[in-house]
Design an enzyme around this catalytic site. Structure first.
Site, mmCIF file in Angstrom:
data_model
loop_
_atom_site.group_PDB
_atom_site.id
_atom_site.type_symbol
_atom_site.label_atom_id
_atom_site.label_comp_id
_atom_site.label_asym_id
_atom_site.label_seq_id
_atom_site.Cartn_x
_atom_site.Cartn_y
_atom_site.Cartn_z
ATOM 1 N N HIS A 307 0.910 -1.121 0.099
ATOM 2 C CA HIS A 307 -0.186 -0.031 -0.087
ATOM 3 C C HIS A 307 0.842 1.170 -0.080
ATOM 4 C CE1 HIS A 307 -3.226 2.838 1.064
ATOM 5 N NE2 HIS A 307 -3.990 1.842 0.708
ATOM 6 N N ASP A 364 -7.977 -5.649 0.363
ATOM 7 C CA ASP A 364 -8.348 -6.361 -0.726
ATOM 8 C C ASP A 364 -7.949 -7.803 -0.658
ATOM 9 O OD1 ASP A 364 -9.811 -4.574 -2.169
ATOM 10 O OD2 ASP A 364 -7.981 -3.668 -3.065
#
Ligand code: CMC
Length: 424
Positions: A307, A364
């Site tokens: 991320h 996710d």
């Protein structure tokens, strides 16, 4: 408002000193105001906005090193487990969690707007039936701008607020209809006696042939939590897109369609679909080790990992994994893909490649396994993300329009041809 700290950064350029003011927020790093650099004939350069705060905001705070995510000050894990999605929507939009009366009032407002104009249903027919659902969503959400444009005044607070309610209310209807269109079933109209998540699942899975279709409460609870976990995430690519489009004064439904387009990419919301495709390709636990070798030689990416902001566990991923365990055990599902995902996670978290780069599972990584258990097909995963994130996008759009803002207009480092003449 941000507070001037009195501190200044000093930039020395061509022997001249430029003093740049430093501001503090309530949390997070101070920022250096670089506007005055322009007068020296220079631009600042930060491709990918690695170190650039693009706006001031009071909605969401992330501390990526500590794995903290707060909406209006409340930790995401508390919201996901102690508040409903619609309460979280109210919080994001208004700044406070609703009282019991405000909650009922907001839920009723959303219920009143779940239908879309019947003409909207005809837009779907323009799409090939095998179109990706995100392509359809970009189109039909953008098409709402044609229904709410004349008479819309972006300066009018009431117009802005009703836009936010309409979007939160109608997006599940459009998302479910997108699914129905791609599988060739008739559209199911919203039922206002159901909760937000129940109504969405009802529109997804009920058919005229099964009039007594009942939504499983375990699935509705999981769906509501997935919505909450995706509701907002400060200035990510799609939210920044909505702000940028909105900064021109463009129609808000068109701005949300722009956000949907930005979300679609596999580096952003499209990752949830990519995770399940990756798990399908790996197939079984024996293939995990060779797959990880390919990741480390950069042939492929480990989808659902890494991320831009989190350099520690994504706090949403923790709640998502717990929800995944709860849902699979309540439904008695033993999904081999969960075992595969856990093995990938185990190897990744102990491998120097991932440790050195601070790569952890993101939201996710586990969401796809729950969505699959709920019965949502892989191609619809990013649509679910878009549905849930709509409230975040419109909250940022509202925040921008309720204060002073300038059109977003970045500059560039030009490296093309210098001026030349056409020679014929
Ligand atoms: N698998 C393997 N290596 C990775 C991954 C990954 N998923 N993510 C980053 N890296 C490596 C990357 O190759 C680079 O290595 P090196 O330093 O040797 O060049 C290093 O880690 C830093 O990566 P980066 O690409 O510079 O980081 P970024 O901040 O620009 O990208 C990201 C962040 C999310 C785009 C990226 O981590 C990624 O593509 N992840 C997979 C897609 C994904 O799961 N996206 C969902 C994000 S969470 C949901 C959302 O908010 O949309």
């Amino acid at each position: 408002m941000s507070a001037a700290t009195g501190k200044k950064a000093v930039l020395e350029l061509d022997g001249k000193k430029i003093e740049l003011p430093i501001y503090s927020g309530t949390l997070g790093p101070d920022v250096i105001d670089v506007k005055d650099v322009l007068a020296s004939g220079h631009f600042t350069f930060d491709p990918g906005f690695m170190a650039t705060a693009s706006c001031e905001s009071k909605i969401t705070f992330i501390d990526g090193d500590k794995g903290v995510l707060l909406h209006r000050g409340y930790p995401i894990a508390q919201l996901a487990t102690q508040a409903s999605y619609l309460e979280t929507c109210y919080l994001l939009l208004s700044g406070e969690l609703p009282t019991a009366e405000q909650k009922t009032d907001f839920e009723n407002k959303v219920r009143n707007h779940t239908m879309v104009h019947d003409q909207v249903s005809r837009f779907f027919n323009g799409f090939r039936r095998d179109a990706h659902p995100m392509a359809v969503m970009c189109g039909v959400v953008g098409a709402l701008s044609a229904f709410y444009h004349n008479g819309f005044d972006v300066e009018n607070v009431d117009h802005r607020e009703i836009t936010a309610v309409r979007l939160v209310a109608k997006i599940p209807t459009l998302a479910a209809w997108t699914y129905k269109y791609t599988i060739g079933q008739p559209f199911v109209y919203p039922r206002n006696d159901l909760s937000y998540a129940e109504n969405f699942l009802y529109m997804m899975f009920a058919t005229p042939a099964d009039r007594d279709y009942k939504v499983n409460p375990i699935l509705a609870k999981a769906m509501d939590r997935i919505f909450t976990l995706h509701a907002d995430h400060e200035q990510n690519a799609s939210t920044s897109t909505v702000r940028l489009a909105g900064s021109t004064g463009a129609n808000p439904y068109a701005c949300i369609a722009a956000g949907i387009a930005a979300l679609w990419g596999p580096a952003h919301g499209g990752a949830n679909e990519a995770v399940l495709k990756m798990l399908d390709e790996i197939g079984s636990v024996e293939n995990v080790a060779p797959f990880m070798e390919k990741v480390k030689t950069k042939e492929v990416k480990l989808m659902g990992f890494g991320h831009r902001v989190y350099k520690n566990f994504d706090p949403r991923a923790k709640v998502m994994k717990e929800t995944c365990d709860e849902v699979l055990s309540a439904l008695g599902i033993n999904d081999p893909q969960l075992a595969l995902a856990m093995e990938l996670e185990r190897i990744a978290l102990s491998d120097p490649y991932f440790i050195e780069r601070k790569l952890y599972p993101n939201v996710d990584f586990y969401s796809g396994i729950i969505l699959k258990a709920i019965g949502i097909p892989t191609e619809m995963f990013t649509v679910i993300f878009a549905l849930a994130r709509t409230v975040g996008w419109i909250s940022h759009w509202l925040e921008m329009h309720s204060g002073a803002y300038k059109i977003g207009r970045p500059r560039q480092l030009y490296t093309g041809e210098t001026q030349r003449d056409i020679k014929r």
